[in-house]
Write a protein that holds these residues in place. Structure first.
Motif, PDB file in Angstrom:
ATOM      1  N   TRP A 169     -55.781  23.542  -5.991  1.00 21.37           N
ATOM      2  CA  TRP A 169     -55.604  24.590  -5.000  1.00 21.37           C
ATOM      3  C   TRP A 169     -54.559  25.356  -4.243  1.00 21.37           C
ATOM      4  O   TRP A 169     -54.631  25.741  -3.363  1.00 21.37           O
ATOM      5  CB  TRP A 169     -57.004  24.426  -4.026  1.00 21.37           C
ATOM      6  CG  TRP A 169     -58.311  24.341  -4.804  1.00 21.37           C
ATOM      7  CD1 TRP A 169     -59.113  23.138  -4.650  1.00 21.37           C
ATOM      8  CD2 TRP A 169     -58.924  25.053  -5.837  1.00 21.37           C
ATOM      9  NE1 TRP A 169     -60.504  23.362  -5.459  1.00 21.37           N
ATOM     10  CE2 TRP A 169     -60.286  24.521  -5.865  1.00 21.37           C
ATOM     11  CE3 TRP A 169     -58.631  26.454  -6.412  1.00 21.37           C
ATOM     12  CZ2 TRP A 169     -61.072  24.948  -6.938  1.00 21.37           C
ATOM     13  CZ3 TRP A 169     -59.491  26.909  -7.007  1.00 21.37           C
ATOM     14  CH2 TRP A 169     -60.834  26.272  -7.650  1.00 21.37           C
ATOM     15  N   TYR A 170     -53.403  24.721  -4.533  1.00 17.65           N
ATOM     16  CA  TYR A 170     -52.260  25.070  -4.002  1.00 17.65           C
ATOM     17  C   TYR A 170     -51.604  26.377  -4.320  1.00 17.65           C
ATOM     18  O   TYR A 170     -51.443  26.784  -5.429  1.00 17.65           O
ATOM     19  CB  TYR A 170     -51.026  23.829  -4.120  1.00 17.65           C
ATOM     20  CG  TYR A 170     -51.080  22.813  -3.144  1.00 17.65           C
ATOM     21  CD1 TYR A 170     -50.154  22.603  -2.143  1.00 17.65           C
ATOM     22  CD2 TYR A 170     -51.953  21.930  -3.291  1.00 17.65           C
ATOM     23  CE1 TYR A 170     -50.148  21.817  -1.228  1.00 17.65           C
ATOM     24  CE2 TYR A 170     -52.153  20.748  -2.284  1.00 17.65           C
ATOM     25  CZ  TYR A 170     -51.208  20.716  -1.440  1.00 17.65           C
ATOM     26  OH  TYR A 170     -51.395  19.716  -0.255  1.00 17.65           O
ATOM     27  N   GLY A 171     -51.356  27.183  -3.184  1.00 20.52           N
ATOM     28  CA  GLY A 171     -50.927  28.661  -3.457  1.00 20.52           C
ATOM     29  C   GLY A 171     -49.990  28.875  -2.513  1.00 20.52           C
ATOM     30  O   GLY A 171     -49.316  28.219  -1.800  1.00 20.52           O
ATOM     31  N   VAL A 172     -49.592  30.296  -2.518  1.00 26.61           N
ATOM     32  CA  VAL A 172     -48.632  30.625  -1.661  1.00 26.61           C
ATOM     33  C   VAL A 172     -49.440  30.835  -0.040  1.00 26.61           C
ATOM     34  O   VAL A 172     -50.217  31.310  -0.067  1.00 26.61           O
ATOM     35  CB  VAL A 172     -47.954  32.286  -1.918  1.00 26.61           C
ATOM     36  CG1 VAL A 172     -46.853  32.662  -0.945  1.00 26.61           C
ATOM     37  CG2 VAL A 172     -47.748  32.138  -3.266  1.00 26.61           C
ATOM     38  N   ASN A 173     -48.411  30.191   0.809  1.00 28.37           N
ATOM     39  CA  ASN A 173     -48.702  30.379   2.112  1.00 28.37           C
ATOM     40  C   ASN A 173     -47.763  31.313   3.030  1.00 28.37           C
ATOM     41  O   ASN A 173     -46.739  30.828   3.176  1.00 28.37           O
ATOM     42  CB  ASN A 173     -48.831  29.169   2.995  1.00 28.37           C
ATOM     43  CG  ASN A 173     -49.278  28.959   4.221  1.00 28.37           C
ATOM     44  OD1 ASN A 173     -49.273  29.990   5.212  1.00 28.37           O
ATOM     45  ND2 ASN A 173     -49.925  27.977   4.680  1.00 28.37           N
ATOM     46  N   SER A 204     -49.160  25.816   0.136  1.00 26.89           N
ATOM     47  CA  SER A 204     -50.227  24.904   0.802  1.00 26.89           C
ATOM     48  C   SER A 204     -51.619  24.938   0.036  1.00 26.89           C
ATOM     49  O   SER A 204     -51.689  25.673  -0.785  1.00 26.89           O
ATOM     50  CB  SER A 204     -50.627  25.493   2.338  1.00 26.89           C
ATOM     51  OG  SER A 204     -51.121  26.752   2.244  1.00 26.89           O
ATOM     52  N   ASP A 205     -52.527  23.865   0.647  1.00 20.85           N
ATOM     53  CA  ASP A 205     -54.025  24.111  -0.002  1.00 20.85           C
ATOM     54  C   ASP A 205     -54.765  25.119   0.454  1.00 20.85           C
ATOM     55  O   ASP A 205     -55.120  24.867   1.842  1.00 20.85           O
ATOM     56  CB  ASP A 205     -54.729  22.771   0.187  1.00 20.85           C
ATOM     57  CG  ASP A 205     -55.951  22.449  -0.597  1.00 20.85           C
ATOM     58  OD1 ASP A 205     -56.712  23.431  -0.878  1.00 20.85           O
ATOM     59  OD2 ASP A 205     -56.189  21.124  -0.866  1.00 20.85           O
ATOM     60  N   ASN A 206     -54.804  26.234  -0.238  1.00 15.99           N
ATOM     61  CA  ASN A 206     -55.541  27.325   0.093  1.00 15.99           C
ATOM     62  C   ASN A 206     -57.089  27.123   0.300  1.00 15.99           C
ATOM     63  O   ASN A 206     -57.586  27.935   0.953  1.00 15.99           O
ATOM     64  CB  ASN A 206     -55.166  28.618  -0.693  1.00 15.99           C
ATOM     65  CG  ASN A 206     -53.764  28.941  -0.318  1.00 15.99           C
ATOM     66  OD1 ASN A 206     -53.056  28.689   0.719  1.00 15.99           O
ATOM     67  ND2 ASN A 206     -53.255  29.997  -1.064  1.00 15.99           N
ATOM     68  N   PHE A 207     -57.626  26.171  -0.345  1.00 17.34           N
ATOM     69  CA  PHE A 207     -58.924  26.195  -0.283  1.00 17.34           C
ATOM     70  C   PHE A 207     -59.352  25.469   1.169  1.00 17.34           C
ATOM     71  O   PHE A 207     -60.255  26.060   1.585  1.00 17.34           O
ATOM     72  CB  PHE A 207     -59.519  25.133  -1.612  1.00 17.34           C
ATOM     73  CG  PHE A 207     -61.053  25.338  -1.651  1.00 17.34           C
ATOM     74  CD1 PHE A 207     -61.523  26.393  -2.497  1.00 17.34           C
ATOM     75  CD2 PHE A 207     -61.833  24.553  -0.972  1.00 17.34           C
ATOM     76  CE1 PHE A 207     -62.830  26.494  -2.572  1.00 17.34           C
ATOM     77  CE2 PHE A 207     -63.528  24.616  -1.098  1.00 17.34           C
ATOM     78  CZ  PHE A 207     -63.922  25.730  -1.887  1.00 17.34           C
ATOM     79  N   VAL A 211     -63.312  30.538  -5.680  1.00 19.12           N
ATOM     80  CA  VAL A 211     -61.973  30.122  -5.928  1.00 19.12           C
ATOM     81  C   VAL A 211     -61.003  30.108  -4.716  1.00 19.12           C
ATOM     82  O   VAL A 211     -61.154  31.112  -3.921  1.00 19.12           O
ATOM     83  CB  VAL A 211     -61.512  30.194  -7.145  1.00 19.12           C
ATOM     84  CG1 VAL A 211     -62.429  29.873  -8.570  1.00 19.12           C
ATOM     85  CG2 VAL A 211     -61.365  31.996  -7.292  1.00 19.12           C
ATOM     86  N   ALA A 212     -60.127  29.437  -4.879  1.00 18.63           N
ATOM     87  CA  ALA A 212     -58.745  29.611  -3.894  1.00 18.63           C
ATOM     88  C   ALA A 212     -57.967  30.759  -4.432  1.00 18.63           C
ATOM     89  O   ALA A 212     -57.684  31.099  -5.468  1.00 18.63           O
ATOM     90  CB  ALA A 212     -58.066  28.286  -3.615  1.00 18.63           C
ATOM     91  N   GLY A 213     -57.567  31.529  -3.104  1.00 21.81           N
ATOM     92  CA  GLY A 213     -56.697  32.791  -3.551  1.00 21.81           C
ATOM     93  C   GLY A 213     -55.244  32.259  -3.179  1.00 21.81           C
ATOM     94  O   GLY A 213     -55.013  31.248  -3.291  1.00 21.81           O
ATOM     95  N   GLY A 214     -54.491  33.677  -3.108  1.00 17.56           N
ATOM     96  CA  GLY A 214     -52.939  33.545  -2.507  1.00 17.56           C
ATOM     97  C   GLY A 214     -52.319  32.807  -3.916  1.00 17.56           C
ATOM     98  O   GLY A 214     -51.298  31.967  -3.908  1.00 17.56           O
ATOM     99  N   GLY A 215     -52.895  33.001  -5.140  1.00 10.58           N
ATOM    100  CA  GLY A 215     -52.162  32.614  -6.380  1.00 10.58           C
ATOM    101  C   GLY A 215     -52.428  31.326  -6.696  1.00 10.58           C
ATOM    102  O   GLY A 215     -51.841  30.933  -7.836  1.00 10.58           O
TER     103      GLY A 215
END
Length: 422
Positions: free
Chosen positions: A351-355, A362-365, A281-285
């Motif tokens: 999949w948007y999280g903190v950049n 941004s889309d962290n995936f 899964v995508a990270g960064g929240g």
């Protein structure tokens, strides 16, 4: 716990909260499995890229071989960029006797003898008492001691071994003997390094030199001793028996190298998880915000106290992206509002999280900020179970004897009692 505190203070029964939290946890687990992206294990190139991305994600926040086959050595001095990965075993040379400089420092496909044998003249005054009547008897004792040592060295030479490693000391006589016979030796090798060499290069650790057959000797493609910083390192490359590697970490201070080692350990653990579990899964929240949106939408479809409790669970998930923002010095309120808007807009924003690089979302995936889904499942399950366990404790039984022993002060111990228990 923080989110449900107000409900406990308002008189909501803890078991009502526990049931709502467990229901929300089960829903979250199913949602993670639904959202997780399966990866192909047939394409080795794609799999390697995935593992590298998982490792990079872990490194930014601060395997194939087993953990005990990954060595980490720290050499002070130089820059972090001077760190290196040795595809094999590497360890520091502990001690050098006279004659060491004359030994060859590189061998191709050598046979390796691994010993737990002392190869030096023993001081008999420390081990035994010998009484002699004349000089000839004393000389015979000395000659016997030399004969025993030279017999051991001759058997090592006749075995065909080019590299001799021992946990115990190798003295100056033995070092000079090996140098004269085109052999390399290293004494006082740490037990951990010797065992890792044995697993990687084959052979076995011997407590005697009486029967050094080909089956007890190890081998590797290349052995060399080289200077790294201010230390001499023995390096074994091309080990045939097991996959092993050694990370040699460089840095200007011990604290910096310790932090680098911890970051590498995190990356290795994430990679091991990704190997065992084929979904990410995508990270960064990102995953936490998507789960929060999912629970918040569900809470609007139910009535009663459970609606408020599920919504509280949803708010609790937002602590991950909020903490990421605070750690990076960002405006957490602004970033979270953007994330809520993006995730509520549809599947394109899931999949948007903190950049932290752009101080935005941004889309962290797409940005390859990935984590194994099982890590998120385990973390949320553990947090939920801990919360439910604490909520189930409704009374503390004090120890009267402890009160008396403290002169009426605070008790030294007590015991929690769960609902429906004692």
């Amino acid at each position: 716990m923080k989110m449900c505190k107000s409900f406990v203070e308002d008189g909501v029964h803890p078991q009502v909260i526990v049931r709502a939290y467990r229901k929300a946890t089960n829903m979250v687990m199913e949602k993670i499995k639904e959202l997780a992206v399966k990866i192909s294990t047939d394409d080795e190139t794609e799999k390697r890229q995935l593992l590298e991305r998982c490792a990079a994600t872990a490194l930014s926040s601060k395997s194939s071989p087993p953990l005990n086959m990954i060595g980490k050595k720290k050499v002070q001095g130089g820059a972090l960029e001077d760190s290196m990965l040795v595809q094999g075993v590497a360890f520091k040379k502990a001690f050098s006797y006279a004659g060491f400089e004359m030994q060859q420092k590189k061998y191709s496909q050598p046979k390796i003898a691994m010993l737990n044998v002392e190869l030096e003249l023993k001081a008999e005054r420390d081990n035994a008492e010998v009484r002699v009547d004349n000089v000839q008897e004393y000389q015979s004792v000395v000659d016997a001691e030399w004969d025993i040592l030279y017999d051991k060295l001759k058997k090592l030479y006749e075995s065909g071994a080019k590299v001799v490693l021992s946990k115990l000391p190798i003295g100056d006589v033995a070092t000079q003997y090996f140098a004269d016979n085109d052999m390399f030796c290293a004494g006082r090798v740490p037990d951990e390094d010797l065992k890792r060499t044995m697993k990687a290069c084959g052979g076995s650790i011997q407590t005697t030199v009486a029967n050094l057959t080909a089956g007890v000797l190890g081998t590797c493609e290349v052995f060399e001793e080289t200077q790294i910083g201010g230390e001499r390192y023995n390096i074994f490359k091309g080990c045939p028996q097991a996959k092993t590697c050694t990370l040699i970490i460089r840095g200007g201070s011990d604290q910096f190298m310790e932090e680098t080692e911890r970051s590498l350990h995190d990356a290795i653990m994430i990679v091991r998880r990704a190997i065992k579990n084929d979904s990410v899964v995508a990270g960064g929240g990102a995953i936490e915000m998507e789960l929060s949106k999912y629970l918040r939408e569900y809470s609007r479809t139910i009535a009663g106290k459970e609606q408020l409790l599920v919504a509280a669970y949803a708010r609790a998930l937002e602590v991950i992206p909020r903490q990421l923002c605070e750690n990076a010095g960002f405006d957490a309120t602004n970033i979270l509002n953007k994330l809520r808007q993006k995730h509520s807009s549809g599947t394109d924003g899931k999949w948007y999280g903190v950049n932290v690089m752009t101080e935005d979302i941004s889309d962290n995936f797409e940005g390859c900020v990935w984590e194994p889904s099982v890590v998120k499942i385990n973390a949320l399950t553990a947090a939920s179970e801990a919360t439910c366990l604490i909520l189930s404790v409704d009374e503390t039984i004090k120890n009267p004897k402890a009160d008396q022993g403290q002169g009426g002060g605070a008790p030294r111990g007590g015991m929690g009692r769960g609902r429906g228990g004692l």
